[in-house]
Design a protein around this motif. Sequence first.
Motif, short mmCIF file in Angstrom:
data_model
loop_
_atom_site.label_atom_id
_atom_site.label_comp_id
_atom_site.label_asym_id
_atom_site.label_seq_id
_atom_site.Cartn_x
_atom_site.Cartn_y
_atom_site.Cartn_z
N THR A 2 1.11 -1.61 -0.45
CA THR A 2 -0.15 -0.24 -0.18
C THR A 2 0.93 0.75 0.44
O THR A 2 1.57 1.67 0.66
CB THR A 2 -1.14 0.00 1.01
OG1 THR A 2 -1.55 -1.39 1.61
CG2 THR A 2 -1.98 0.82 1.14
N LYS A 3 0.38 2.16 -0.64
CA LYS A 3 0.91 3.57 -1.12
C LYS A 3 0.33 4.07 0.23
O LYS A 3 -0.61 5.17 0.01
CB LYS A 3 1.38 4.16 -2.68
CG LYS A 3 1.86 2.96 -3.34
CD LYS A 3 3.48 3.23 -3.47
CE LYS A 3 3.73 1.84 -4.64
NZ LYS A 3 5.86 2.40 -4.79
N SER A 4 2.13 5.01 0.96
CA SER A 4 0.69 6.22 2.15
C SER A 4 0.82 7.58 1.21
O SER A 4 2.12 7.91 0.77
CB SER A 4 2.18 6.37 3.13
OG SER A 4 1.83 5.37 3.85
N VAL A 5 0.18 8.72 1.67
CA VAL A 5 -0.55 9.66 0.85
C VAL A 5 -0.17 10.27 2.10
O VAL A 5 -1.76 9.84 3.85
CB VAL A 5 -1.28 9.29 -0.44
CG1 VAL A 5 -1.47 10.74 -0.81
CG2 VAL A 5 -0.99 8.54 -1.47
N ASP A 53 6.38 7.92 6.36
CA ASP A 53 7.17 7.40 4.77
C ASP A 53 6.70 7.08 3.64
O ASP A 53 6.45 6.13 3.58
CB ASP A 53 7.89 5.80 4.97
CG ASP A 53 8.22 4.94 4.19
OD1 ASP A 53 9.40 6.09 3.46
OD2 ASP A 53 8.24 3.83 3.82
N ALA A 54 5.81 8.59 3.41
CA ALA A 54 5.14 8.66 2.23
C ALA A 54 5.64 8.56 1.10
O ALA A 54 6.84 8.96 0.98
CB ALA A 54 3.76 10.32 2.62
N LEU A 129 -1.84 9.83 -9.47
CA LEU A 129 -1.18 9.59 -8.90
C LEU A 129 -0.77 8.16 -9.32
O LEU A 129 0.79 7.86 -8.80
CB LEU A 129 -2.15 9.93 -7.30
CG LEU A 129 -1.27 9.27 -5.73
CD1 LEU A 129 -0.53 10.47 -5.82
CD2 LEU A 129 -1.85 9.59 -4.84
N ARG A 130 -2.02 7.34 -9.29
CA ARG A 130 -0.92 6.31 -9.77
C ARG A 130 0.41 6.06 -10.85
O ARG A 130 0.88 4.65 -10.74
CB ARG A 130 -2.42 5.21 -10.61
CG ARG A 130 -3.09 4.63 -9.21
CD ARG A 130 -4.02 3.60 -9.69
NE ARG A 130 -4.63 3.36 -9.15
CZ ARG A 130 -6.73 3.54 -9.33
NH1 ARG A 130 -6.99 3.57 -10.17
NH2 ARG A 130 -7.38 2.59 -7.97
N ASP A 134 3.67 4.92 -10.14
CA ASP A 134 3.23 3.73 -10.31
C ASP A 134 2.87 2.26 -10.14
O ASP A 134 3.19 1.07 -9.80
CB ASP A 134 4.90 2.89 -11.48
CG ASP A 134 5.41 1.76 -12.02
OD1 ASP A 134 4.26 1.95 -13.15
OD2 ASP A 134 6.57 1.15 -11.62
N VAL A 135 1.39 2.62 -9.93
CA VAL A 135 0.84 2.00 -9.02
C VAL A 135 -0.43 0.86 -9.92
O VAL A 135 -0.32 1.78 -11.05
CB VAL A 135 -0.14 2.96 -8.04
CG1 VAL A 135 -1.42 1.90 -7.09
CG2 VAL A 135 0.31 2.91 -7.24
#
Length: 149
Positions: A2-5, A53-54, A129-130, A134-135
Amino acid sequence: MTKSVILGVIGSDAHVVGITILEQALEEAGFDVVNLGVQSSQDEFVDAATAHDAEAVLVSSLYGHAKQDCQGFHQAVADADLEDVTTYIGGNLAVGQDDFEETRRHFREMGFDRVFDSETDPEDAIEALRADLDVRSSESERDGQTVSA
């Protein structure tokens, strides 16, 4: 993974509806969202990005004073060794904002990776954002991501 935002409204701005909608849309899209809420300082954004660690920091401003509120923002990001963090800003960024392309250019020169106006659909920001992070998402996940205001 999971990416933190990090998400919040900068400066003295107290407009909360837009970030609430964006928070819900980002969470539905699979992001781990830390919402700082309204009237957030540059330091709060930087501290949260460091603590979580966003991968991205999304700054909102609707009251027209983002140019002042974001002065030195990217220096603070650099000073915290967060140069790899993707930064977005969106909203009604300048008082009397007539030419958004000029406003966009100004904020890009300030260091923001992407600049959105107040009419941007949350899905457009999520797709950007993706791409920037690179999501990848499955087609079934994308089909389930509709947001209504």
